[in-house]
Design a protein around this motif. Structure first.
Motif, PDB file in Angstrom:
ATOM      1  N   GLU A 101      -2.455   4.087  -1.500  1.00 55.82           N
ATOM      2  CA  GLU A 101      -2.624   3.851  -0.075  1.00 55.82           C
ATOM      3  C   GLU A 101      -1.264   3.816   0.606  1.00 55.82           C
ATOM      4  OE1 GLU A 101      -4.363   1.421  -2.232  1.00 55.82           O
ATOM      5  OE2 GLU A 101      -5.868   3.004  -2.260  1.00 55.82           O
ATOM      6  N   LEU A 102      -1.159   4.530   1.715  1.00 57.42           N
ATOM      7  CA  LEU A 102       0.050   4.538   2.524  1.00 57.42           C
ATOM      8  C   LEU A 102      -0.094   3.521   3.648  1.00 57.42           C
ATOM      9  CD1 LEU A 102       0.371   8.403   2.764  1.00 57.42           C
ATOM     10  CD2 LEU A 102       1.981   6.890   1.574  1.00 57.42           C
ATOM     11  N   THR A 103       0.949   2.714   3.853  1.00 59.18           N
ATOM     12  CA  THR A 103       0.892   1.714   4.904  1.00 59.18           C
ATOM     13  C   THR A 103       2.282   1.447   5.467  1.00 59.18           C
ATOM     14  OG1 THR A 103       0.114  -0.505   5.455  1.00 59.18           O
ATOM     15  CG2 THR A 103       1.046  -0.229   3.287  1.00 59.18           C
ATOM     16  N   TRP A 104       2.348   1.271   6.779  1.00 59.11           N
ATOM     17  CA  TRP A 104       3.604   0.908   7.430  1.00 59.11           C
ATOM     18  C   TRP A 104       3.764  -0.604   7.319  1.00 59.11           C
ATOM     19  CZ3 TRP A 104       7.016   4.484   8.683  1.00 59.11           C
ATOM     20  CH2 TRP A 104       6.574   5.791   8.936  1.00 59.11           C
ATOM     21  N   VAL A 105       4.919  -1.039   6.823  1.00 59.82           N
ATOM     22  CA  VAL A 105       5.176  -2.461   6.589  1.00 59.82           C
ATOM     23  C   VAL A 105       6.481  -2.838   7.287  1.00 59.82           C
ATOM     24  CG1 VAL A 105       5.585  -4.236   4.832  1.00 59.82           C
ATOM     25  CG2 VAL A 105       4.022  -2.337   4.339  1.00 59.82           C
ATOM     26  N   ASP A 106       6.460  -3.950   8.030  1.00 58.64           N
ATOM     27  CA  ASP A 106       7.686  -4.447   8.649  1.00 58.64           C
ATOM     28  C   ASP A 106       8.774  -4.563   7.586  1.00 58.64           C
ATOM     29  OD1 ASP A 106       6.662  -4.748  11.263  1.00 58.64           O
ATOM     30  OD2 ASP A 106       5.859  -6.730  10.776  1.00 58.64           O
ATOM     31  N   ILE A 107       9.962  -4.052   7.890  1.00 58.43           N
ATOM     32  CA  ILE A 107      11.047  -4.034   6.909  1.00 58.43           C
ATOM     33  C   ILE A 107      11.331  -5.426   6.360  1.00 58.43           C
ATOM     34  CG2 ILE A 107      13.538  -3.633   6.632  1.00 58.43           C
ATOM     35  CD1 ILE A 107      13.159  -1.115   8.397  1.00 58.43           C
ATOM     36  N   ASP A 108      11.270  -6.442   7.213  1.00 56.11           N
ATOM     37  CA  ASP A 108      11.554  -7.796   6.725  1.00 56.11           C
ATOM     38  C   ASP A 108      10.423  -8.383   5.889  1.00 56.11           C
ATOM     39  OD1 ASP A 108       9.855  -8.104   8.924  1.00 56.11           O
ATOM     40  OD2 ASP A 108      10.884  -9.888   9.671  1.00 56.11           O
ATOM     41  N   LYS A 109       9.264  -7.745   5.873  1.00 53.49           N
ATOM     42  CA  LYS A 109       8.131  -8.209   5.067  1.00 53.49           C
ATOM     43  C   LYS A 109       8.037  -7.483   3.717  1.00 53.49           C
ATOM     44  CE  LYS A 109       5.775 -10.657   8.359  1.00 53.49           C
ATOM     45  NZ  LYS A 109       6.827 -11.334   9.069  1.00 53.49           N
ATOM     46  N   VAL A 110       8.746  -6.371   3.578  1.00 50.97           N
ATOM     47  CA  VAL A 110       8.683  -5.571   2.347  1.00 50.97           C
ATOM     48  C   VAL A 110       9.003  -6.403   1.100  1.00 50.97           C
ATOM     49  CG1 VAL A 110       9.734  -3.624   1.116  1.00 50.97           C
ATOM     50  CG2 VAL A 110       8.969  -3.342   3.476  1.00 50.97           C
ATOM     51  N   PRO A 111      10.010  -7.292   1.118  1.00 51.48           N
ATOM     52  CA  PRO A 111      10.307  -8.066  -0.102  1.00 51.48           C
ATOM     53  C   PRO A 111       9.157  -8.948  -0.583  1.00 51.48           C
ATOM     54  CG  PRO A 111      12.156  -8.164   1.407  1.00 51.48           C
ATOM     55  CD  PRO A 111      11.021  -7.513   2.155  1.00 51.48           C
ATOM     56  N   GLN A 112       8.179  -9.200   0.259  1.00 55.05           N
ATOM     57  CA  GLN A 112       7.033 -10.023  -0.125  1.00 55.05           C
ATOM     58  C   GLN A 112       5.975  -9.219  -0.892  1.00 55.05           C
ATOM     59  OE1 GLN A 112       5.663 -11.832   3.536  1.00 55.05           O
ATOM     60  NE2 GLN A 112       7.743 -12.404   4.083  1.00 55.05           N
ATOM     61  N   LEU A 113       6.122  -7.903  -0.923  1.00 56.45           N
ATOM     62  CA  LEU A 113       5.158  -7.044  -1.612  1.00 56.45           C
ATOM     63  C   LEU A 113       5.399  -7.075  -3.122  1.00 56.45           C
ATOM     64  CD1 LEU A 113       5.359  -3.924   0.745  1.00 56.45           C
ATOM     65  CD2 LEU A 113       3.604  -5.718   0.751  1.00 56.45           C
ATOM     66  N   ASN A 114       4.438  -6.533  -3.868  1.00 58.48           N
ATOM     67  CA  ASN A 114       4.580  -6.395  -5.319  1.00 58.48           C
ATOM     68  C   ASN A 114       5.495  -5.198  -5.590  1.00 58.48           C
ATOM     69  OD1 ASN A 114       4.243  -6.576  -8.088  1.00 58.48           O
ATOM     70  ND2 ASN A 114       2.295  -5.482  -8.076  1.00 58.48           N
ATOM     71  N   LEU A 115       6.783  -5.491  -5.793  1.00 54.96           N
ATOM     72  CA  LEU A 115       7.809  -4.470  -6.003  1.00 54.96           C
ATOM     73  C   LEU A 115       8.391  -4.596  -7.398  1.00 54.96           C
ATOM     74  CD1 LEU A 115       9.917  -5.148  -2.773  1.00 54.96           C
ATOM     75  CD2 LEU A 115       8.187  -3.368  -3.039  1.00 54.96           C
ATOM     76  N   TRP A 116       9.010  -3.521  -7.877  1.00 55.98           N
ATOM     77  CA  TRP A 116       9.868  -3.617  -9.048  1.00 55.98           C
ATOM     78  C   TRP A 116      11.027  -4.527  -8.669  1.00 55.98           C
ATOM     79  CZ3 TRP A 116       8.986  -1.840 -13.829  1.00 55.98           C
ATOM     80  CH2 TRP A 116       8.041  -0.822 -13.997  1.00 55.98           C
ATOM     81  N   GLU A 117      11.480  -5.343  -9.595  1.00 54.84           N
ATOM     82  CA  GLU A 117      12.572  -6.263  -9.302  1.00 54.84           C
ATOM     83  C   GLU A 117      13.824  -5.516  -8.856  1.00 54.84           C
ATOM     84  OE1 GLU A 117      13.820  -9.793  -8.295  1.00 54.84           O
ATOM     85  OE2 GLU A 117      11.825  -9.461  -9.145  1.00 54.84           O
ATOM     86  N   GLY A 118      14.133  -4.412  -9.496  1.00 58.66           N
ATOM     87  CA  GLY A 118      15.307  -3.631  -9.116  1.00 58.66           C
ATOM     88  C   GLY A 118      15.195  -3.003  -7.733  1.00 58.66           C
ATOM     89  N   ASP A 119      13.964  -2.685  -7.302  1.00 59.94           N
ATOM     90  CA  ASP A 119      13.774  -2.118  -5.968  1.00 59.94           C
ATOM     91  C   ASP A 119      14.231  -3.098  -4.896  1.00 59.94           C
ATOM     92  OD1 ASP A 119      12.552  -0.182  -7.520  1.00 59.94           O
ATOM     93  OD2 ASP A 119      10.790   0.009  -6.226  1.00 59.94           O
ATOM     94  N   ARG A 120      14.070  -4.382  -5.148  1.00 57.21           N
ATOM     95  CA  ARG A 120      14.527  -5.395  -4.197  1.00 57.21           C
ATOM     96  C   ARG A 120      16.030  -5.255  -3.951  1.00 57.21           C
ATOM     97  NH1 ARG A 120      10.208  -8.636  -3.671  1.00 57.21           N
ATOM     98  NH2 ARG A 120       8.800  -8.729  -5.450  1.00 57.21           N
ATOM     99  N   THR A 121      16.767  -4.900  -5.003  1.00 51.99           N
ATOM    100  CA  THR A 121      18.218  -4.743  -4.878  1.00 51.99           C
ATOM    101  C   THR A 121      18.565  -3.571  -3.974  1.00 51.99           C
ATOM    102  OG1 THR A 121      18.568  -5.687  -7.071  1.00 51.99           O
ATOM    103  CG2 THR A 121      20.367  -4.366  -6.150  1.00 51.99           C
ATOM    104  N   PHE A 122      17.986  -2.390  -4.221  1.00 52.45           N
ATOM    105  CA  PHE A 122      18.384  -1.254  -3.394  1.00 52.45           C
ATOM    106  C   PHE A 122      17.797  -1.327  -1.991  1.00 52.45           C
ATOM    107  CE2 PHE A 122      15.066   1.028  -5.978  1.00 52.45           C
ATOM    108  CZ  PHE A 122      14.202   1.413  -4.957  1.00 52.45           C
ATOM    109  N   LEU A 123      16.652  -1.964  -1.827  1.00 51.64           N
ATOM    110  CA  LEU A 123      16.129  -2.156  -0.470  1.00 51.64           C
ATOM    111  C   LEU A 123      17.046  -3.082   0.328  1.00 51.64           C
ATOM    112  CD1 LEU A 123      12.363  -2.333  -1.353  1.00 51.64           C
ATOM    113  CD2 LEU A 123      13.439  -0.621   0.121  1.00 51.64           C
TER     114      LEU A 123
END
Length: 152
Positions: A101-123
């Protein structure tokens, strides 16, 4: 070793995120990631990201900004990814993506999503820096992040 591309599309201070829910045997299953994929024979990274964005979203990238080079070390496998952002695209977002599913997410809310831990670093680097960076993320065979090395 594989070469891939990854892009975060930006609109109204939001990133377009792909929630990976549909592909079988998906290393990213259940995670939110940007859009992208494997560079095919004869393609440049820019050719690849334009193709992948169109295939997965229906959107046409007019221009992209290269932002970083990420080396993912996952057990015995290494993936190299060229990281892009773009706020210059056209077309209509597809209602059906074969990978999730594609969804637009507020940039400041992205870290609250289920992400790879390393993705948090580059984001975080995308949000804090304008310059091109190199990042190495080392995971163990159980997908635990062991080390993060930022260069540049």
């Amino acid at each position: 070793m594989t070469l891939t591309t990854l892009c975060y599309l930006i609109k109204d201070n939001k990133y377009l995120m792909l929630h990976r829910t549909k592909k079988e045997k998906d290393i990213n299953a259940g995670k939110y990631i940007g859009v992208g994929g494997h560079v095919e024979e004869g393609e440049s990274p820019v050719d690849c990201i334009k193709r992948e964005v169109f295939e997965e979203t229906g959107l046409i990238l007019n221009t992209v900004s290269p932002r970083g080079y990420i080396t993912f070390v996952m057990g015995n496998e290494t993936e190299h990814a060229i990281l892009f952002t773009s706020d210059d695209f056209s077309g209509e977002l597809t209602k059906e993506c074969s990978e999730g599913e594609l969804t637009w997410v507020d940039i400041d809310k992205v870290p609250q999503l289920n992400l790879w831990e390393g993705d948090r670093t580059f984001l975080k680097l995308l949000n804090e820096r304008e310059d091109y960076f190199f990042l190495k993320l080392i995971y163990d065979k159980e997908d635990n992040l062991l080390d993060t090395i930022i260069e540049g």
